[in-house]
Design a protein around this motif. Structure first.
Motif, PDB file in Angstrom:
ATOM      1  N   ALA A 128       0.824  -1.210   0.000  1.00 59.06           N
ATOM      2  CA  ALA A 128       0.000   0.000   0.000  1.00 59.06           C
ATOM      3  C   ALA A 128       0.856   1.258   0.000  1.00 59.06           C
ATOM      4  CB  ALA A 128      -0.927  -0.010   1.214  1.00 59.06           C
ATOM      5  N   LYS A 129       1.959   1.243   0.770  1.00 55.93           N
ATOM      6  CA  LYS A 129       2.821   2.420   0.836  1.00 55.93           C
ATOM      7  C   LYS A 129       3.475   2.722  -0.512  1.00 55.93           C
ATOM      8  CE  LYS A 129       2.354   3.433   5.234  1.00 55.93           C
ATOM      9  NZ  LYS A 129       1.682   4.687   5.660  1.00 55.93           N
ATOM     10  N   VAL A 130       3.968   1.672  -1.158  1.00 53.09           N
ATOM     11  CA  VAL A 130       4.602   1.866  -2.465  1.00 53.09           C
ATOM     12  C   VAL A 130       3.583   2.352  -3.486  1.00 53.09           C
ATOM     13  CG1 VAL A 130       5.736   0.692  -4.385  1.00 53.09           C
ATOM     14  CG2 VAL A 130       6.458   0.222  -2.034  1.00 53.09           C
ATOM     15  N   ALA A 131       2.374   1.773  -3.450  1.00 54.96           N
ATOM     16  CA  ALA A 131       1.320   2.187  -4.374  1.00 54.96           C
ATOM     17  C   ALA A 131       0.930   3.640  -4.138  1.00 54.96           C
ATOM     18  CB  ALA A 131       0.103   1.286  -4.215  1.00 54.96           C
ATOM     19  N   VAL A 400      13.968   4.265 -14.047  1.00 50.40           N
ATOM     20  CA  VAL A 400      14.525   5.172 -13.034  1.00 50.40           C
ATOM     21  C   VAL A 400      13.701   5.116 -11.756  1.00 50.40           C
ATOM     22  CG1 VAL A 400      14.948   7.597 -12.457  1.00 50.40           C
ATOM     23  CG2 VAL A 400      15.585   6.717 -14.712  1.00 50.40           C
ATOM     24  N   LEU A 401      12.375   5.141 -11.906  1.00 51.31           N
ATOM     25  CA  LEU A 401      11.487   5.151 -10.749  1.00 51.31           C
ATOM     26  C   LEU A 401      11.645   3.870  -9.919  1.00 51.31           C
ATOM     27  CD1 LEU A 401       9.319   6.820  -9.346  1.00 51.31           C
ATOM     28  CD2 LEU A 401       7.608   5.689 -10.775  1.00 51.31           C
ATOM     29  N   VAL A 402      11.669   2.722 -10.589  1.00 47.24           N
ATOM     30  CA  VAL A 402      11.798   1.457  -9.876  1.00 47.24           C
ATOM     31  C   VAL A 402      13.150   1.372  -9.164  1.00 47.24           C
ATOM     32  CG1 VAL A 402      12.002  -1.046 -10.156  1.00 47.24           C
ATOM     33  CG2 VAL A 402      10.185   0.195 -11.330  1.00 47.24           C
ATOM     34  N   ARG A 403      14.220   1.698  -9.848  1.00 46.39           N
ATOM     35  CA  ARG A 403      15.547   1.653  -9.231  1.00 46.39           C
ATOM     36  C   ARG A 403      15.639   2.587  -8.030  1.00 46.39           C
ATOM     37  NH1 ARG A 403      19.074   1.941 -14.822  1.00 46.39           N
ATOM     38  NH2 ARG A 403      19.022  -0.276 -15.352  1.00 46.39           N
ATOM     39  N   LEU A 404      15.116   3.806  -8.182  1.00 45.62           N
ATOM     40  CA  LEU A 404      15.220   4.794  -7.112  1.00 45.62           C
ATOM     41  C   LEU A 404      14.400   4.392  -5.891  1.00 45.62           C
ATOM     42  CD1 LEU A 404      16.522   7.489  -6.377  1.00 45.62           C
ATOM     43  CD2 LEU A 404      14.534   8.659  -7.352  1.00 45.62           C
ATOM     44  N   LEU A 405      13.183   3.884  -6.117  1.00 51.55           N
ATOM     45  CA  LEU A 405      12.343   3.477  -4.993  1.00 51.55           C
ATOM     46  C   LEU A 405      12.941   2.290  -4.243  1.00 51.55           C
ATOM     47  CD1 LEU A 405       8.705   3.812  -6.392  1.00 51.55           C
ATOM     48  CD2 LEU A 405       9.819   5.228  -4.682  1.00 51.55           C
ATOM     49  N   VAL A 406      13.439   1.291  -4.981  1.00 51.07           N
ATOM     50  CA  VAL A 406      14.067   0.138  -4.331  1.00 51.07           C
ATOM     51  C   VAL A 406      15.294   0.586  -3.545  1.00 51.07           C
ATOM     52  CG1 VAL A 406      15.305  -2.025  -4.727  1.00 51.07           C
ATOM     53  CG2 VAL A 406      13.201  -1.551  -5.991  1.00 51.07           C
ATOM     54  N   ALA A 407      16.139   1.399  -4.176  1.00 58.81           N
ATOM     55  CA  ALA A 407      17.350   1.874  -3.516  1.00 58.81           C
ATOM     56  C   ALA A 407      17.018   2.649  -2.245  1.00 58.81           C
ATOM     57  CB  ALA A 407      18.156   2.751  -4.474  1.00 58.81           C
ATOM     58  N   GLN A 408      16.037   3.522  -2.322  1.00 58.22           N
ATOM     59  CA  GLN A 408      15.686   4.360  -1.178  1.00 58.22           C
ATOM     60  C   GLN A 408      15.170   3.524  -0.006  1.00 58.22           C
ATOM     61  OE1 GLN A 408      16.937   7.367  -0.764  1.00 58.22           O
ATOM     62  NE2 GLN A 408      15.624   8.467  -2.214  1.00 58.22           N
ATOM     63  N   LEU A 409      14.293   2.584  -0.300  1.00 57.58           N
ATOM     64  CA  LEU A 409      13.700   1.746   0.747  1.00 57.58           C
ATOM     65  C   LEU A 409      14.726   0.826   1.391  1.00 57.58           C
ATOM     66  CD1 LEU A 409      10.317   0.889  -1.012  1.00 57.58           C
ATOM     67  CD2 LEU A 409      10.588   2.241   1.077  1.00 57.58           C
ATOM     68  N   VAL A 410      15.645   0.298   0.602  1.00 62.11           N
ATOM     69  CA  VAL A 410      16.666  -0.606   1.135  1.00 62.11           C
ATOM     70  C   VAL A 410      17.741   0.165   1.895  1.00 62.11           C
ATOM     71  CG1 VAL A 410      18.511  -2.214   0.480  1.00 62.11           C
ATOM     72  CG2 VAL A 410      16.266  -2.369  -0.611  1.00 62.11           C
ATOM     73  N   HIS A 411      18.059   1.359   1.408  1.00 63.63           N
ATOM     74  CA  HIS A 411      19.116   2.171   2.034  1.00 63.63           C
ATOM     75  C   HIS A 411      18.657   2.810   3.347  1.00 63.63           C
ATOM     76  CE1 HIS A 411      22.766   4.441   2.323  1.00 63.63           C
ATOM     77  NE2 HIS A 411      22.177   5.613   2.171  1.00 63.63           N
ATOM     78  N   CYS A 412      17.415   3.294   3.381  1.00 59.66           N
ATOM     79  CA  CYS A 412      16.931   4.037   4.542  1.00 59.66           C
ATOM     80  C   CYS A 412      16.451   3.145   5.683  1.00 59.66           C
ATOM     81  CB  CYS A 412      15.787   4.973   4.135  1.00 59.66           C
ATOM     82  SG  CYS A 412      16.302   6.299   3.020  1.00 59.66           S
ATOM     83  N   PHE A 413      16.124   1.882   5.368  1.00 60.12           N
ATOM     84  CA  PHE A 413      15.536   1.016   6.391  1.00 60.12           C
ATOM     85  C   PHE A 413      16.149  -0.384   6.373  1.00 60.12           C
ATOM     86  CE2 PHE A 413      12.272   4.038   5.046  1.00 60.12           C
ATOM     87  CZ  PHE A 413      11.853   4.585   6.255  1.00 60.12           C
ATOM     88  N   ASP A 414      16.218  -0.963   7.557  1.00 57.05           N
ATOM     89  CA  ASP A 414      16.374  -2.408   7.684  1.00 57.05           C
ATOM     90  C   ASP A 414      14.965  -2.978   7.744  1.00 57.05           C
ATOM     91  OD1 ASP A 414      19.213  -2.848   7.804  1.00 57.05           O
ATOM     92  OD2 ASP A 414      19.206  -1.927   9.797  1.00 57.05           O
ATOM     93  N   TRP A 415      14.774  -4.160   7.155  1.00 55.13           N
ATOM     94  CA  TRP A 415      13.432  -4.746   7.089  1.00 55.13           C
ATOM     95  C   TRP A 415      13.434  -6.150   7.679  1.00 55.13           C
ATOM     96  CZ3 TRP A 415       9.499  -1.706   5.405  1.00 55.13           C
ATOM     97  CH2 TRP A 415       9.841  -0.566   4.683  1.00 55.13           C
TER      98      TRP A 415
END
Length: 452
Positions: A128-131, A400-415
């Motif tokens: 939901a957040k990504v959407a 660009v959008l997919v790469r940036l969103l994945v990078a941001q979520l993985v870089h900013c948070f541990d999951w």
């Protein structure tokens, strides 16, 4: 049962007669019908990479290999660049006036050119957040401002866009048996009309808002540009209000659903493979540092991220089945294909072809080490955005959008997964549609990891 019945092209008949009973057709066997791209892959393993089937009264060729896909999408792209009739598109896109489903011709070429020139330990619902993030980005790019879910409908953008992609991909008896269209045995026509009304009212409101503020605006967005073309009367093709609404619906559905679905699948695989997640985080730390967030300019230096995104798109084909229509007779790999035939490219099968990919059902980003294969449509073993004339016009923005969103979520948070769930227990069940998403929302627990 898929019937292989006449009229049956001679060349094709001779090629298939050893493995398929033409007189009696062939049984779908253990196929479920829930995910057609998976069912077609099972059939292709038995009957070959090019299969002629009749879906109702519609002659259909299903393509399931990279070599055959290259012939259809490259060698004979000029023949297969059109789209077949689709009842869902008739209702939802104002008579197939959008980019995705429009017939090939001057109108489609002009409109594509126009579109490509314009650019706290809490378990959260990552899907939901990504959407939601994609919805905000899309609205800002296309409409010039954000819109809330309730501006569209009480169900919100995500639910309605998923309804569009589901109905657009659902096999409709009316498409394959035209005389059944008026009966609406599946109830699809009623749902399509209801959905069309919701989107039409929303798009009318957006256009009215832009018309009222048109003269006072300092900078113009995509809607303003299309209004200028319509009002000038100088377009080289028929261009009215319904055409604007059809293209805007394309923008909403494609940008909001396909990009977020790709991100969702990539994050799913990263959660299922913690060692890949850690390796990607290490690259991000080295290239970006933990002092700041990822910028678009960082992407060109994130090689492992590129491999992770490619592998996620390969393994989980967001748009697995894409229909084309033959505009004239031709021969593809000795198969005679008649004008008017429907061609189904099964990208799901192509991207899991064991003749091309070792261990094709495994998530292995390292398979791209030293590889020149990319996702831009030149390499026919990996086609997440299609290829040829009907490839995705938003390909570059989407990447660009997919790469940036994945990078941001993985870089900013541990999951981590909730309730003690182990990575191997995370399901990868699919919900089939024009864009094939997860069957269930992706739930995970984020912990902020940057130093700022």
């Amino acid at each position: 049962m898929i019937q292989l019945s006449g009229p049956f092209p001679l060349e094709l008949s001779q090629k298939l007669e050893k493995s398929v009973s033409i007189r009696h057709g062939f049984d779908m066997g253990n196929t479920s019908g829930k995910n057609p791209h998976q069912d077609f892959l099972k059939l292709a393993k038995k009957h070959g990479p090019i299969m002629y089937v009749r879906l109702g009264l519609v002659p259909t060729i299903v393509v399931s290999s990279a070599d055959a896909a290259e012939e259809v999408l490259k060698t004979y792209d000029h023949i297969f660049a059109s789209r077949p009739y689709n009842e869902a598109a008739q209702y939802l896109t104002y008579g197939q006036k959008n980019l995705i489903f429009a017939k090939y011709g001057p109108y489609w070429r002009k409109i594509r050119k126009l579109c490509t020139e314009a650019r706290d330990r809490l378990v959260i619902d990552l899907s939901a957040k990504v959407a939601s993030m994609n919805a905000d980005i899309t609205c800002l790019m296309v409409f010039g401002k954000k819109y809330m879910d309730e501006d569209l409908d009480k169900r919100g953008f995500k639910a309605l866009v998923q309804e569009v992609t589901y109905l657009a991909a659902t096999p409709n008896l009316g498409d394959f048996f035209p005389f059944l269209g008026l009966i609406d045995l599946q109830g699809l026509t009623r749902r399509l009309k209801d959905l069309s009304k919701v989107f039409d009212e929303f798009l009318e409101k957006i256009i009215d808002e832009h018309v009222q503020s048109h003269e006072q605006k300092q900078s113009k967005d995509f809607v303003d540009t299309m209004l200028d073309i319509m009002q000038s009367g100088e377009a080289e093709f028929q261009f009215e209000r319904t055409h604007i609404k059809a293209v805007l619906l394309d923008m909403i559905v494609a940008a909001m659903d396909t990009s977020s679905t790709a991100v969702e699948w990539i994050l799913t695989e990263l959660l299922r493979h913690p060692h890949v997640m850690k390796k990607l985080q290490k690259e991000l730390e080295e290239v970006v540092s933990l002092e700041r967030m990822v910028k678009e300019s960082d992407l060109e230096n994130l090689n492992y991220l590129d491999m992770v995104v490619k592998e996620g798109m390969r393994l989980h084909c967001v748009v697995p089945l894409v229909p084309h229509e033959a505009m004239e007779d031709c021969v593809v790999d000795s198969f005679h294909i008649q004008k008017g035939s429907r061609i189904m490219i099964n990208f799901y099968a192509v991207q899991r072809d064991p003749n091309i990919w070792s261990e094709p059902d495994k998530f292995l980003p390292e398979r791209f080490v030293g590889s020149s294969i990319d996702v831009h449509g030149r390499d026919f073993q990996l086609l997440p955005f299609g290829s040829g004339r009907r490839s995705c016009p938003g390909m570059h923005l989407g990447i660009v959008l997919v790469r940036l969103l994945v990078a941001q979520l993985v870089h900013c948070f541990d999951w981590e997964l909730p309730n003690g769930m182990q990575p191997c227990d995370l399901d990868i069940d699919e919900h089939f549609g024009l864009a094939t998403s997860r069957e269930k929302p992706l739930m995970a627990i984020p912990t902020y990891r940057l130093k700022e």
